[in-house]
Scaffold this active site. Structure first.
Site, short mmCIF file in Angstrom:
data_model
loop_
_atom_site.label_atom_id
_atom_site.label_comp_id
_atom_site.label_asym_id
_atom_site.label_seq_id
_atom_site.Cartn_x
_atom_site.Cartn_y
_atom_site.Cartn_z
N ARG A 159 13.62 -20.32 11.30
CA ARG A 159 14.72 -20.95 10.54
C ARG A 159 15.97 -21.05 11.41
NH1 ARG A 159 14.94 -19.09 4.33
NH2 ARG A 159 13.06 -20.14 3.71
N MET A 199 9.03 -20.86 15.13
CA MET A 199 9.69 -20.75 13.83
C MET A 199 10.93 -19.84 13.92
SD MET A 199 6.70 -20.52 10.97
CE MET A 199 5.89 -22.00 10.36
N ARG A 209 2.50 -17.08 11.56
CA ARG A 209 2.73 -16.25 10.38
C ARG A 209 1.50 -15.46 9.96
NH1 ARG A 209 6.22 -19.69 6.28
NH2 ARG A 209 4.37 -19.64 4.98
N ARG A 261 0.84 -1.22 0.00
CA ARG A 261 0.00 0.00 0.00
C ARG A 261 0.87 1.26 0.00
NH1 ARG A 261 -1.74 2.95 4.49
NH2 ARG A 261 -3.77 3.99 4.31
N ILE A 264 8.87 -13.05 9.22
CA ILE A 264 8.69 -13.16 10.68
C ILE A 264 10.01 -13.50 11.38
CG2 ILE A 264 6.23 -13.77 10.59
CD1 ILE A 264 7.17 -16.72 11.26
N ASP A 265 11.00 -13.98 10.61
CA ASP A 265 12.21 -14.55 11.23
C ASP A 265 13.16 -13.54 11.86
OD1 ASP A 265 11.24 -16.97 10.35
OD2 ASP A 265 12.56 -17.09 8.60
N ARG A 288 0.88 3.84 -3.17
CA ARG A 288 0.32 5.19 -3.01
C ARG A 288 1.41 6.26 -3.08
NH1 ARG A 288 -4.86 4.13 0.74
NH2 ARG A 288 -6.06 3.08 -0.87
N GLU A 307 12.95 -23.87 15.88
CA GLU A 307 12.77 -25.04 15.01
C GLU A 307 14.10 -25.64 14.54
OE1 GLU A 307 10.62 -23.98 11.45
OE2 GLU A 307 11.79 -22.18 11.14
P1 ADP Z 1 12.72 -15.82 2.45
O1 ADP Z 1 12.84 -14.70 1.48
O2 ADP Z 1 11.50 -15.69 3.32
O3 ADP Z 1 14.00 -16.06 3.21
P2 ADP Z 1 13.31 -18.11 0.73
O4 ADP Z 1 14.63 -18.37 1.34
O5 ADP Z 1 12.46 -19.29 0.43
O6 ADP Z 1 12.40 -17.15 1.62
O7 ADP Z 1 13.56 -17.29 -0.61
C1 ADP Z 1 12.48 -16.93 -1.44
C2 ADP Z 1 12.86 -17.16 -2.87
O8 ADP Z 1 14.01 -16.34 -3.19
C3 ADP Z 1 13.33 -18.57 -3.21
O9 ADP Z 1 12.24 -19.42 -3.47
C4 ADP Z 1 14.18 -18.35 -4.44
O10 ADP Z 1 13.38 -18.23 -5.60
C5 ADP Z 1 14.83 -17.01 -4.14
N1 ADP Z 1 16.17 -17.22 -3.58
C6 ADP Z 1 16.48 -17.69 -2.35
N2 ADP Z 1 17.81 -17.76 -2.18
C7 ADP Z 1 18.37 -17.33 -3.32
C8 ADP Z 1 19.72 -17.18 -3.79
N3 ADP Z 1 20.76 -17.48 -3.02
N4 ADP Z 1 19.90 -16.73 -5.06
C9 ADP Z 1 18.85 -16.42 -5.84
N5 ADP Z 1 17.56 -16.54 -5.46
C10 ADP Z 1 17.32 -16.98 -4.23
O1 F6P Z 2 10.70 -17.72 6.72
C1 F6P Z 2 9.51 -17.79 7.44
C2 F6P Z 2 9.23 -19.21 7.83
O2 F6P Z 2 7.97 -19.20 8.47
C3 F6P Z 2 10.29 -19.88 8.70
O3 F6P Z 2 10.22 -19.46 10.04
C4 F6P Z 2 9.96 -21.32 8.48
O4 F6P Z 2 11.09 -22.13 8.67
C5 F6P Z 2 9.55 -21.36 7.04
O5 F6P Z 2 9.12 -20.05 6.70
C6 F6P Z 2 8.43 -22.32 6.69
O6 F6P Z 2 8.22 -22.24 5.34
P1 F6P Z 2 7.06 -22.93 4.48
O7 F6P Z 2 5.91 -22.00 4.49
O8 F6P Z 2 7.65 -23.05 3.13
O9 F6P Z 2 6.77 -24.23 5.15
#
Ligand code: ADP
Ligand code: F6P
Length: 318
Positions: A170, A168, A251, A20, A125-126, A24, A221
């Site tokens: 990670r 949670m 979440r 948002r 949230i992490d 905006r 976790e």
């Molecule tokens: P978050 O952003 O919550 O940490 P993820 O680790 O799953 O969640 O990352 C989200 C998306 O970002 C992944 O599904 C992937 O497409 C992309 N991504 C994650 N790590 C990398 C990386 N090292 N290089 C490029 N893209 C990445």
């Molecule tokens: O990154 C946010 C988070 O909720 C972590 O705390 C947890 O490990 C993970 O996402 C769970 O992911 P998914 O929704 O893919 O099970």
């Protein structure tokens, strides 16, 4: 300029107020703003929609992200990554705002290295990005957990039990640390700090001997099975020990005031930087100010885990 925004990775309460704010303030300053549905996966698939002021009406109070999000393994493969870049080219996107956690911002850095102008906004949230004191969504998650811990405490106290609550985060112990301190948990188990189960058991036995009727342990976790830990704890202490896994409840939910304000400030700041032709930045917050960092620098910052808070918890949660 044509600005696109996507939300990626685990959804976080506050992503909607963030979209948002971007939409905006972007329109206010004369930009066109596009939303990309379902994160990097939607980008690969060309799910680009134009957004206007009304597109973000009535979303400020909603959890999740109305644009949708995804984990996209394809984006990490060359073919998918090339398709994502093609889509940005086809839609004449000048700058892409990526809202997400550690992984999403790494994805933004990869796009930057391929010549795309990007901005990163931390939403997860992490709270696992060291360059910013808080990520959007962390505080709402803590509010939710704090409420849950109070409920768990009621029943634990009534029965004279212990409860091991898996949270949670990670590989980051911040959720356990902050929720533990706010909820009055007797112990937390986090990756940043070694755990001595004998010490934890001793604390529980001393508490029980003083007449204490509950012992709550938050386990991140990343620390393994809460059931195995609960079994060991029960056999060492003789205290009936239950396990609670709040899971995805952590979440969801309406973003709290802190997250709404942080999201509004960060979204606005991203547009202000774009107005000044400043790109490839990560927006963050330090000591209650909104800050920017060069995107490539944020992954080398040292963990900001607060051993100070941990020490306070150890002293006052007995
Ligand atoms: P978050 O952003 O919550 O940490 P993820 O680790 O799953 O969640 O990352 C989200 C998306 O970002 C992944 O599904 C992937 O497409 C992309 N991504 C994650 N790590 C990398 C990386 N090292 N290089 C490029 N893209 C990445
Ligand atoms: O990154 C946010 C988070 O909720 C972590 O705390 C947890 O490990 C993970 O996402 C769970 O992911 P998914 O929704 O893919 O099970």
């Amino acid at each position: 300029m044509n600005i696109a925004i996507l939300t990626s990775g685990g959804d976080a309460p506050g992503m909607n107020p963030l979209i948002r704010a971007v939409v905006r303030s972007g329109i206010y300053y004369g930009h066109k703003v596009y939303g990309i549905e379902s994160g990097y996966q939607g980008l690969i698939e060309g799910k680009v929609i134009e957004l206007n002021e009304s597109s973000v009406g009535d979303v400020i109070q909603k959890g999740g992200t109305f644009l949708g999000t995804s984990r996209s393994p394809s984006f990490q493969e060359q073919d998918g990554f090339n398709k994502a870049i093609n889509v940005l080219d086809i839609f004449n996107i000048d700058v892409l705002i990526v809202c997400g956690g550690d992984g999403s911002l790494k994805g933004a850095l990869k796009l930057k290295n391929a010549g795309i102008k990007v901005m990163g906004i931390p939403a997860s949230i992490d709270n696992d990005l060291a360059y910013t004191d808080y990520t959007i969504g962390f505080m709402t998650c803590l509010e939710t957990l704090c409420g849950l811990i109070s409920k768990i405490r009621d029943t634990t106290e009534s029965h004279g039990r212990a409860n091991v609550v898996e949270v949670m985060g990670r590989n980051c112990g911040d959720i356990a640390l902050y929720a533990g301190l706010a909820g009055g948990a007797e112990n937390i188990l986090v990756p940043e700090c070694p755990t001595d189960i004998d010490e934890i058991a001793k604390k529980a036995i001393l508490g029980k001997n003083r007449g204490k009727r509950h012992h709550i342990i938050l386990i991140s976790e990343a620390m393994g099975s809460p059931y195995e830990f609960a079994d060991k704890f029960q056999s060492l202490t003789g205290i009936d020990t239950k396990v609670t896994i709040p899971g995805y409840i952590q979440r969801g939910g309406s973003p709290c005031v802190f997250d709404r304000i942080l999201a509004s400030q960060m979204g606005f700041r991203a547009i202000e930087e774009i107005n000044k032709n400043n790109f490839n930045l990560a927006i963050g917050t330090r000591k209650e100010s909104i800050i920017t960092r060069n995107l490539e620098e944020i992954f080398s910052e040292e963990s900001k885990f607060s051993y100070n808070l941990l020490n306070i918890l150890k002293i006052i949660s007995i």
